[in-house]
Write a protein that holds these residues in place. Structure first.
Motif, short mmCIF file in Angstrom:
data_model
loop_
_atom_site.label_atom_id
_atom_site.label_comp_id
_atom_site.label_asym_id
_atom_site.label_seq_id
_atom_site.Cartn_x
_atom_site.Cartn_y
_atom_site.Cartn_z
N HIS A 172 19.34 38.17 68.85
CA HIS A 172 19.40 38.30 70.29
C HIS A 172 19.07 39.71 70.76
CE1 HIS A 172 21.74 34.61 69.57
NE2 HIS A 172 21.33 34.26 70.77
N PHE A 173 19.32 40.69 69.93
CA PHE A 173 19.04 42.07 70.31
C PHE A 173 17.58 42.47 70.06
CE2 PHE A 173 23.73 43.28 69.62
CZ PHE A 173 23.99 43.21 70.98
N ARG A 226 31.20 48.07 66.05
CA ARG A 226 31.48 46.72 66.57
C ARG A 226 32.84 46.68 67.26
NH1 ARG A 226 28.10 42.77 64.04
NH2 ARG A 226 26.03 43.72 64.07
N TRP A 286 23.66 38.37 65.96
CA TRP A 286 23.37 39.33 67.02
C TRP A 286 21.95 39.89 66.91
CZ3 TRP A 286 28.15 42.85 68.40
CH2 TRP A 286 29.21 42.03 68.80
N ASP A 344 26.88 35.10 75.94
CA ASP A 344 28.23 35.42 75.46
C ASP A 344 28.14 35.86 74.00
OD1 ASP A 344 30.88 35.69 74.88
OD2 ASP A 344 31.49 33.81 75.83
N LEU A 345 27.91 37.13 73.79
CA LEU A 345 27.76 37.66 72.43
C LEU A 345 29.02 37.46 71.61
CD1 LEU A 345 25.96 41.01 73.29
CD2 LEU A 345 24.97 39.12 72.00
N VAL A 398 19.31 38.74 75.80
CA VAL A 398 20.67 39.02 76.27
C VAL A 398 20.75 38.95 77.78
CG1 VAL A 398 22.50 40.78 76.36
CG2 VAL A 398 21.21 40.42 74.24
#
Length: 271
Positions: A151-152, A178, A148, A139-140, A216
């Motif tokens: 996770h990216f 964004r 972020w 859940d970004l 992700v």
């Protein structure tokens, strides 16, 4: 993460002004960028341009590309690209989509399969396979944006840049990127409920790439994407996270070239 800057060219299509990057010579390749927008110095673009004429627009709503009021979903965005394909007169087109761009590429492929020769999905979003109580993606939107990057990107630290110190155009593009990603990905979360039932229409040869350190989406998700497409195969990219194009640009570009330019791929695309 990179600093979004001005793209070298602005174009118009059906009254929409959009930013666009074009590099290289050769067969046309439409590159659909991820949620962070398009970096004119992105290494994967330069690598792809060694073998292709790469056309990489900033999606409507991203960068400084205009967003029509009627464009509310990723499905809506796809029609912008159908018009672009018609305007350019492309046939036997290679389409490469990364992350959010992979979702968009799937939407386009289900509508214009006869114009697309090959499809490459680099860690795509857009589909749902999990049970109702489970998620296919982290859940970004519950994470602060500085998190972020971790996770990216594989091995990336928290993004601690001071946006107040950035040039105004850089900060504006980042904010619009964004905002647009949230607009299109918020609900339903990072997928189109109707898309999976349409994938039988995307019958062109396809390659699904997955970064082995993707935080992700899981390998299982990426393999499931490959299974539901009529002619797809799966390939893992070592040393890459969700943004494999950023972590391993040479490996991603090489995978695209090997898939799209071999005699076997050409013959299969024309069959």
């Amino acid at each position: 993460m990179y600093y979004p800057r001005a793209l070298p060219r602005r174009r118009q299509l059906n009254g929409i002004t959009f930013e666009c990057l074009e590099r290289g010579e050769g067969p046309p390749l439409l590159y659909l960028h991820a949620s962070e927008g398009l970096d004119p110095d992105e290494a994967v673009i330069a690598r792809l341009a060694e073998n292709f004429r790469v056309i990489a627009p900033a999606h409507p709503g991203f960068g400084l590309s205009e967003l029509p009021r009627t464009t509310r979903t990723v499905d809506d965005l796809a029609y912008f690209y159908l018009d672009l394909i018609d305007a350019e007169g492309w046939d036997d087109l290679t389409v490469v989509g990364s992350s959010f761009g992979g979702w968009l590429a799937l939407e386009i492929a289900t509508k214009y399969a006869h114009r697309i020769g090959r499809l490459v999905l680099d860690n795509p979003l857009g589909l749902r396979f999990a049970e109702r109580a489970d998620r296919d993606f982290i859940d970004l939107f519950q994470l602060p944006p500085p998190d972020w990057s971790r996770h990216f990107l594989a091995g990336a630290p928290e993004d601690e840049r001071d946006w107040s110190a950035e040039p105004e155009d850089v900060a504006l593009r980042a904010a619009r990127n964004r905002e647009a990603f949230t607009r299109f990905g918020w609900a339903p979360y990072l997928h189109s409920p109707a898309l999976k039932a349409r994938l039988h229409r995307a019958a062109m040869p396809a390659l699904v790439l997955w970064g082995e350190e993707d935080a992700v989406a899981s390998r299982g998700y990426a393999e499931a994407v490959a299974r539901v497409l009529p002619q797809a195969r799966f390939q893992a990219i070592a040393g890459a996270g969700h943004y494999a194009f950023h972590d391993q640009p040479e490996a991603v570009a090489r995978a695209v070239a090997d898939f799209a330019l071999t005699p076997q791929a050409a013959a299969q695309a024309k069959a």
